[in-house]
Every structure is written in C-alpha cells, then in structure tokens.
Design a protein around this motif. Sequence first.
Motif, PDB file in Angstrom:
ATOM      1  N   ILE A 299       0.829  -1.201   0.000  1.00 10.63           N
ATOM      2  CA  ILE A 299       0.000   0.000   0.000  1.00 10.63           C
ATOM      3  C   ILE A 299       0.864   1.252   0.000  1.00 10.63           C
ATOM      4  O   ILE A 299       0.601   2.219  -0.729  1.00 10.63           O
ATOM      5  CB  ILE A 299      -0.959  -0.021   1.211  1.00 10.63           C
ATOM      6  CG1 ILE A 299      -2.002  -1.132   0.994  1.00 10.63           C
ATOM      7  CG2 ILE A 299      -1.639   1.326   1.400  1.00 10.63           C
ATOM      8  CD1 ILE A 299      -2.907  -1.348   2.172  1.00 10.63           C
ATOM      9  N   THR A 300       1.931   1.213   0.794  1.00  8.85           N
ATOM     10  CA  THR A 300       2.813   2.379   0.856  1.00  8.85           C
ATOM     11  C   THR A 300       3.429   2.680  -0.503  1.00  8.85           C
ATOM     12  O   THR A 300       3.430   3.826  -0.963  1.00  8.85           O
ATOM     13  CB  THR A 300       3.945   2.136   1.877  1.00  8.85           C
ATOM     14  OG1 THR A 300       3.386   1.528   3.020  1.00  8.85           O
ATOM     15  CG2 THR A 300       4.645   3.418   2.239  1.00  8.85           C
ATOM     16  N   VAL A 301       3.921   1.623  -1.147  1.00  5.95           N
ATOM     17  CA  VAL A 301       4.548   1.809  -2.456  1.00  5.95           C
ATOM     18  C   VAL A 301       3.534   2.366  -3.450  1.00  5.95           C
ATOM     19  O   VAL A 301       3.827   3.283  -4.218  1.00  5.95           O
ATOM     20  CB  VAL A 301       5.138   0.474  -2.957  1.00  5.95           C
ATOM     21  CG1 VAL A 301       5.573   0.593  -4.409  1.00  5.95           C
ATOM     22  CG2 VAL A 301       6.317   0.070  -2.087  1.00  5.95           C
ATOM     23  N   LEU A 302       2.334   1.841  -3.368  1.00  2.09           N
ATOM     24  CA  LEU A 302       1.277   2.292  -4.280  1.00  2.09           C
ATOM     25  C   LEU A 302       0.993   3.778  -4.071  1.00  2.09           C
ATOM     26  O   LEU A 302       0.937   4.563  -5.018  1.00  2.09           O
ATOM     27  CB  LEU A 302       0.005   1.471  -4.029  1.00  2.09           C
ATOM     28  CG  LEU A 302      -1.138   1.729  -5.001  1.00  2.09           C
ATOM     29  CD1 LEU A 302      -0.818   1.096  -6.338  1.00  2.09           C
ATOM     30  CD2 LEU A 302      -2.445   1.175  -4.459  1.00  2.09           C
ATOM     31  N   LEU A 303       0.853   4.151  -2.792  1.00  2.00           N
ATOM     32  CA  LEU A 303       0.544   5.546  -2.491  1.00  2.00           C
ATOM     33  C   LEU A 303       1.673   6.472  -2.932  1.00  2.00           C
ATOM     34  O   LEU A 303       1.428   7.538  -3.496  1.00  2.00           O
ATOM     35  CB  LEU A 303       0.281   5.713  -0.995  1.00  2.00           C
ATOM     36  CG  LEU A 303      -1.057   5.132  -0.517  1.00  2.00           C
ATOM     37  CD1 LEU A 303      -1.207   5.307   0.987  1.00  2.00           C
ATOM     38  CD2 LEU A 303      -2.215   5.789  -1.251  1.00  2.00           C
ATOM     39  N   LEU A 304       2.911   6.026  -2.699  1.00  2.00           N
ATOM     40  CA  LEU A 304       4.051   6.833  -3.115  1.00  2.00           C
ATOM     41  C   LEU A 304       4.050   7.034  -4.625  1.00  2.00           C
ATOM     42  O   LEU A 304       4.300   8.131  -5.122  1.00  2.00           O
ATOM     43  CB  LEU A 304       5.361   6.157  -2.694  1.00  2.00           C
ATOM     44  CG  LEU A 304       5.759   6.351  -1.227  1.00  2.00           C
ATOM     45  CD1 LEU A 304       7.001   5.524  -0.901  1.00  2.00           C
ATOM     46  CD2 LEU A 304       6.009   7.837  -0.947  1.00  2.00           C
TER      47      LEU A 304
END
Lengths: 268, 363
Positions: free
Chosen positions: A9-14
């Motif tokens: 999720i973090t990578v996606l948001l970034l």
Amino acid sequence: MSKLRWLQITVLLLGFAFLYIPMISLIVYSFNESRLVTVWAGFSTKWYSELMDNRQLLGAAWLSIKIGFLNACLSVILGTLAAIVLVRFRRSRMRKPLDVMVAAPLVMPDIIIGLSLLLLFVSLENLMGWPERGQLTVILAHSTFSMAYVTVVVRSRLVSMDRSLEEAAMDLGARPLWVFFTVTLPIIAPSLVAGWLLAFTLSMDDLVVASFVSGPGATTLPMMVYSSVRLGVSPQINALASIIILVVSVAVLIAGILMYRQEKRLRH
Amino acid sequence: MVAESPIVQIKQVSKNFDAVYAVDDISLDIYRGEFFSLLGASGCGKTTLLRILAGFEQPSSGRIFIDGQDMTDVPAYARPVNMMFQSYALFPHMNVADNIAYGLKRDGMGKAERAERVQEMMALVKIAAYAKRKPHQLSGGQRQRVALARALAKQPKILLLDEPLGALDKKLREETQFELVNLQERLKTTFIVVTHDQEEAMTMSSRIALMHAGRIEQLDTPRRIYEFPATRYAAGFIGSANLLHAHVVSQEDELVTLRSEALEREFVVHHGQPLAPNMDVSIIVRPEKIQVGPANDAPNKVEGVIKEIAYLGDVSIYHAEIAPGVRIKFTQSNVLPLAEQPLSWEQEVRLSWSPYSCGILSQ
C-alpha cells in the motif's frame, strides 16, 4: 494485515503521489493570492478573472484546441485507412514497407520531424505559394506523427476482430463499403475514440514541431506558455492549466465509461 | 429426396495456395433438397470448398454453377447462398432481431414485411423470447440458433453450414442434429454441411463426400459408405474396421475365396466386381459384425486370445490376438451385468462372420 500488505500500500501511495502531487499543487497555487508561484498568500480567484481578460493566452488556447481537434479528426481518418490496408490487404506487396514506414514517426525525434517539415513547407511555398505557414501547417505536421499512433491503436483492434463477421455481412448481401460502415466501424469504434484522444493530446502537448512549422500569426498554447515562462511564470498559467486538467479529466472519464460499456457489450 | 437437376455443380475445381493444393480437381453435383455433408479430417480442403461455394475464395481453376448459372466470378454478396459460420459470426453490436434482419434490409424489404419475417425465423428456431438480447447475453446453443435463423432469413437456395454443431457440448449436439434434419425437411432448402465428425455426418446427411488431401475419397449415402467403403482410408475414417491382408484365390459368382498367409487360412467374401487371381487385397470386417462362440457352418472363422477389453458402458470393445502380431477388434453389447460377462482377459475365443457382412478393399 501483514507487513507485506502495508508495504504494498505504501509503495502504491508513493507512486500515485509522485504522479499527482505536481498536478494538485498546480491547481492549489492557481488559487494563490500572491503573484509568486512558490509562496502561498491566501485564497483568491483573481488569476482566473485575469485569465479571462488575457486575450492573447485565451487565443493561443483556443488555437491549440482547434488544431488539436482538426488534427485528431484527420489523423483518425488517415490512420484508420492505413490500419485497414496493413491488416486486410495481407497479400499486398506494399505491406511490409508500409509496416516499417508507419512506425518511423513513432521513434523519430520531434526536432527532426519539425525541421524536415519546415524545409518541405518552405520549398513548397517557394514553388507554388502554398501552404502559408500557420494553423494549416501545424495541423499537417501534427497529423504526420499522430496518424502513426492512431494506426498502431486501430491496427491492434482490427487484428483481434473476427474476420468472419465481415464475411457474414457480405454473405448476407452487403457490399464491401456497407460492410465497413455497418459492421467493421462499430466494432473498432472504441479504438477510433482512443486514437482520437491520443492524437488530440499529442497535438495539445507539442512544442517542438509547432515551433518549427508555425508562422508569425499562429502561436499555440505550449509555444505561448514556454515563451512566457522565460519571463517568469504568471499564476494565470496555473489557472489555465487547472481548467485544462478539469476538462481533460471529464473527457477521459466520459470516454472511459463509453469504452467500458462498449467493451462489455463486445465481450462474449 | 434426390430430384432431377443438380442445384450445385462443381466442375474440376482446384484451389492452390502456392504449391499446396487445398482442393485438387474436384467435380461434384449436389441435388435440390439434399442434406449433403463434406466430411474429412482437418486440412482436407472441405472448408476451402465451402468457402469457394460461398464466394469468399476464388478457385484457381474450374467453374461453379448454382441452379444452372455460372457463379465462379460472382461476388459473395450477390450469390443466392447463405452461410452459417463455425464461430457463428453474430454482430456483437446488434441484438438478435437486428442480426436476423441484417440481410433483409440489404434486400430493400419493407419494414412490416421484414418484421414479420424476423418473427417467423425466430419462431422457427425457438428464440422469439430473446429478440432484444445482444449475442453476448446468449448461451452457446442460443447463439447457434440465431446464426441459423440469420442465414435462413433470406430464404437462400442453398444453406452452407461450417461445422454447425462444433461449438456445442455433446448432449446438445445430439439434440440439435435431429432438429437440423427436421428443419431441412420442412424447408426443403439444400443444406451443405462441413464437418469432421463422422457420427454427425452419418446421422444427418442424405449423401456424404468423404474428403482426403483435397480430393473426394468416396461419395455415397452414409449407409453405403459404412457398409462398402471404397478405400482403406474411408474404411478407417468412418467407424472402426479390421483390415486383414490376403490374396485372391478364386471367384465363383459373387463369392470370392481369399487366403491369408499370416493367418494360414481361407476366407469367403461377397464381392460384386471381378477380381484378378492372386491380387493382393484387404478384407474389411467391422467389429460389430463379428460373432463370438462356436459357429461351425460359417466360412470365416478365426481363433484368438483376448488381450484387451475396453468397457464403454453400452458395449465393450475386445482385442483378440489371432496370430502372432495380428489383432482383431470386436464389440459385444453388454446385455449381462458386468460380473457375469462371459469374456475376460487371456480367454480363448472363436470368432466368425458371414461372407455378406465383410468387404474387399483393393486400394
């Protein structure tokens, strides 16, 4: 939730942040009170009202839209014809050379396209007094590379289309032209829409080729923005960009919905 | 059923793609009201021949006549034939009724008459309830019916069907076979079907043209093709067959005596045509024509040992070794329950068949 899932999720948001934060900040600063683009001084819509009075900028935007529209229409017609020839006339001896030649504008640097077209237009004008450099030459120049993109998009659709649909229509008494308009065209329509949008975007986006082939009377929006940036960015450009983003988003949303529906209908 | 004048005449038609002949010098007459099958393995040229009839392919040489008129150079849209495609080729952007009406609109038929014909066609194939549905909302069987209705809507002289039941599952296929035959008998339209399924061709056709490597291997009624195959290929393609190598010893009236060196015995076969003495031939015996048990008066007898049994439910297929390296297949209906089957592995059996239920193949 596992650690891995959080990581995803973090990578996606970034990723999304990287793509969209510049655009969001552009929209936010279009409502900035200050003349300086980087300093926030309170909310205001004054740049929008100033934009409405800026005849020059609005004129350039209108010209770009006009060129984009005409270029997209021309590219879709030419690109579709090229795609049909490449897919349907398999036994044609011209197919192989055409195949390669269509791809050439996709990989050719803009600067070379621009320069070569400029030379062409100048010598044509010397030879027969036509075309005068301006809106027409920009449209012609844009459609030389836009139609190559349209061809690629339409061709992939045509290749995946069941050939027997056209044969069935012909078998039922339809002549080839009627088959094209009643069967082929409705089925490949989503790719024409996609190609049209692509061609429009390419044209709206182009600075290099337009700078080469345009005349004194025709300044497109990218040319105008680029030259005004050199004198310092006015928040009016932020305002204009925000409006364009809004229009494009709405257009893409509508096109997406239409294409999704069509796809659903076509899927067996 | 077969009427006087042929509705389709194929005269010495060949079609080659470079050096490969897909259709090799075929001449063929098809009569009004026939249910005609082009049967063959994939790549035998049956689909190419059908596409030549429809007008999608031009023959490299030869002529096509439909109802006495030369159609060789007439484009597909002007021919009095319609085709049902293997993929059905339903227009995905039109609903069922519009699909069926497509050809009628091109004919300039009035709106009221058109609507009536569409209704009639939908009733004929029982899809009236789905008139407003799009093809993707239909099941495979329903789509097949729409394709059939669309091809029949223009009341063609000839209906071409390319693997019409190929995409249906087995149970639906069997039902649809009979429906197609009933429909054809009612409409009296000439049907020309391309199929690779010998069972399908056998059930539906009035005549079958068995094709192999671009040529017609045999052209006859299903019954005659099965009972009297003309070649070894035909014998092997339609049904299952035992081929026993032998040579002619003598021929008296229509009964031929043959000797097989491998089996060291003589056989008697009924055969109409005269055969040269000592000619090498094959005796063909269908597995279901073979009787098990003592049959002392039968002229064709062999003894063997059962080596393999395949249980298919209704029948069982047995492989018996009748000489070293020579096996013969025979079938038995499973009349008795499985536990009481009289035949089992390594059991010795005596097999026999009548001279009238076997044949001779010379090619």
